[in-house]
Design a protein around this motif. Structure first.
Motif, PDB file in Angstrom:
ATOM      1  N   ASN A   1       0.797  -1.130   0.053  1.00  0.00           N
ATOM      2  CA  ASN A   1       0.088  -0.118  -0.054  1.00  0.00           C
ATOM      3  C   ASN A   1       0.849   1.196   0.113  1.00  0.00           C
ATOM      4  O   ASN A   1       0.520   2.216  -0.761  1.00  0.00           O
ATOM      5  CB  ASN A   1      -0.976  -0.116   1.054  1.00  0.00           C
ATOM      6  N   GLN A   2       1.901   1.387   0.805  1.00  0.00           N
ATOM      7  CA  GLN A   2       2.623   2.494   0.772  1.00  0.00           C
ATOM      8  C   GLN A   2       3.495   2.671  -0.398  1.00  0.00           C
ATOM      9  O   GLN A   2       3.989   3.922  -0.981  1.00  0.00           O
ATOM     10  CB  GLN A   2       3.817   2.306   1.982  1.00  0.00           C
ATOM     11  N   TYR A   3       3.942   1.573  -1.306  1.00  0.00           N
ATOM     12  CA  TYR A   3       4.693   1.790  -2.274  1.00  0.00           C
ATOM     13  C   TYR A   3       3.555   2.354  -3.625  1.00  0.00           C
ATOM     14  O   TYR A   3       3.902   3.115  -4.179  1.00  0.00           O
ATOM     15  CB  TYR A   3       5.194   0.555  -3.179  1.00  0.00           C
ATOM     16  N   ILE A   4       2.445   1.654  -3.362  1.00  0.00           N
ATOM     17  CA  ILE A   4       1.327   2.199  -4.573  1.00  0.00           C
ATOM     18  C   ILE A   4       1.009   3.827  -4.244  1.00  0.00           C
ATOM     19  O   ILE A   4       0.767   4.451  -4.970  1.00  0.00           O
ATOM     20  CB  ILE A   4       0.045   1.222  -4.395  1.00  0.00           C
ATOM     21  N   PHE A   5       0.986   4.138  -2.998  1.00  0.00           N
ATOM     22  CA  PHE A   5       0.635   5.393  -2.511  1.00  0.00           C
ATOM     23  C   PHE A   5       1.706   6.601  -2.878  1.00  0.00           C
ATOM     24  O   PHE A   5       1.314   7.432  -3.535  1.00  0.00           O
ATOM     25  CB  PHE A   5       0.220   5.486  -1.034  1.00  0.00           C
ATOM     26  N   TYR A   6       3.072   6.152  -2.558  1.00  0.00           N
ATOM     27  CA  TYR A   6       4.038   7.160  -2.755  1.00  0.00           C
ATOM     28  C   TYR A   6       4.872   7.173  -4.112  1.00  0.00           C
ATOM     29  O   TYR A   6       5.100   7.911  -4.727  1.00  0.00           O
ATOM     30  CB  TYR A   6       5.044   7.110  -1.705  1.00  0.00           C
ATOM     31  N   GLN A   7       4.950   5.864  -4.452  1.00  0.00           N
ATOM     32  CA  GLN A   7       5.867   5.322  -5.801  1.00  0.00           C
ATOM     33  C   GLN A   7       7.048   6.246  -5.969  1.00  0.00           C
ATOM     34  O   GLN A   7       7.376   6.691  -6.993  1.00  0.00           O
ATOM     35  CB  GLN A   7       4.809   5.736  -7.016  1.00  0.00           C
ATOM     36  N   THR A   8       7.980   6.068  -5.125  1.00  0.00           N
ATOM     37  CA  THR A   8       9.222   6.882  -4.953  1.00  0.00           C
ATOM     38  C   THR A   8      10.231   5.786  -4.974  1.00  0.00           C
ATOM     39  O   THR A   8       9.924   4.398  -4.522  1.00  0.00           O
ATOM     40  CB  THR A   8       9.448   7.902  -3.961  1.00  0.00           C
ATOM     41  N   LYS A   9      11.480   6.040  -5.132  1.00  0.00           N
ATOM     42  CA  LYS A   9      12.624   4.958  -4.914  1.00  0.00           C
ATOM     43  C   LYS A   9      12.754   4.666  -3.382  1.00  0.00           C
ATOM     44  O   LYS A   9      13.033   3.348  -3.049  1.00  0.00           O
ATOM     45  CB  LYS A   9      13.805   5.591  -5.411  1.00  0.00           C
ATOM     46  N   LEU A  10      12.747   5.555  -2.701  1.00  0.00           N
ATOM     47  CA  LEU A  10      12.782   5.225  -1.112  1.00  0.00           C
ATOM     48  C   LEU A  10      11.601   4.395  -0.703  1.00  0.00           C
ATOM     49  O   LEU A  10      11.896   3.584   0.235  1.00  0.00           O
ATOM     50  CB  LEU A  10      12.836   6.665  -0.419  1.00  0.00           C
ATOM     51  N   ALA A  11      10.383   4.678  -1.252  1.00  0.00           N
ATOM     52  CA  ALA A  11       9.393   3.958  -0.715  1.00  0.00           C
ATOM     53  C   ALA A  11       9.377   2.633  -1.511  1.00  0.00           C
ATOM     54  O   ALA A  11       8.991   1.361  -0.670  1.00  0.00           O
ATOM     55  CB  ALA A  11       7.925   4.491  -1.402  1.00  0.00           C
ATOM     56  N   LEU A  12       9.850   2.266  -2.359  1.00  0.00           N
ATOM     57  CA  LEU A  12      10.215   0.930  -2.983  1.00  0.00           C
ATOM     58  C   LEU A  12      11.341   0.380  -2.209  1.00  0.00           C
ATOM     59  O   LEU A  12      11.059  -0.923  -1.893  1.00  0.00           O
ATOM     60  CB  LEU A  12      10.711   0.996  -4.496  1.00  0.00           C
ATOM     61  N   LEU A  13      12.491   0.911  -1.694  1.00  0.00           N
ATOM     62  CA  LEU A  13      13.428   0.201  -0.873  1.00  0.00           C
ATOM     63  C   LEU A  13      12.828  -0.210   0.626  1.00  0.00           C
ATOM     64  O   LEU A  13      13.038  -1.303   0.939  1.00  0.00           O
ATOM     65  CB  LEU A  13      14.454   1.281  -0.568  1.00  0.00           C
TER      66      LEU A  13
END
Length: 96
Positions: free
Chosen positions: A52-64
């Motif tokens: 959910n956090q990756y879908i919401f933010y979609q940044t490299k940091l969120a991916l990591l």
């Protein structure tokens, strides 16, 4: 994506439910079984929270951070499922 917040809340509610059930039980085997089930719920919470956090933010940091949390969630679910199966067989063996 409304499904991920629903799953996150449900897994958190079930985690709290099983943790409270541990306190109400006097049998050690039942406590271990509920603890294993709560581990599965915690793992699913972490797993779906990361997605959910990756879908919401979609940044490299969120991916990591999401990948790290996904790994922790998968580990918790896997070990919890192994423990649930073990304690379920033990309970069936003792109460057969």
């Amino acid at each position: 994506m409304i499904i991920f917040p629903i799953i996150i809340v449900l897994s958190l509610v079930f985690w709290v439910y099983y943790k409270v059930a541990i306190l109400k039980s006097d049998d050690g085997l039942t406590q271990a079984y509920f603890n294993a089930k709560s581990r599965v719920c915690l793992g699913s919470f972490i797993f779906f929270f990361a997605i959910n956090q990756y879908i919401f933010y979609q940044t490299k940091l969120a991916l990591l951070i999401g990948v790290v949390l996904l790994l922790f969630g998968v580990i918790h679910v896997y070990t919890g499922m192994k423990e649930v199966g073990h304690y379920r067989r033990e309970w069936q063996r003792l109460n057969a």
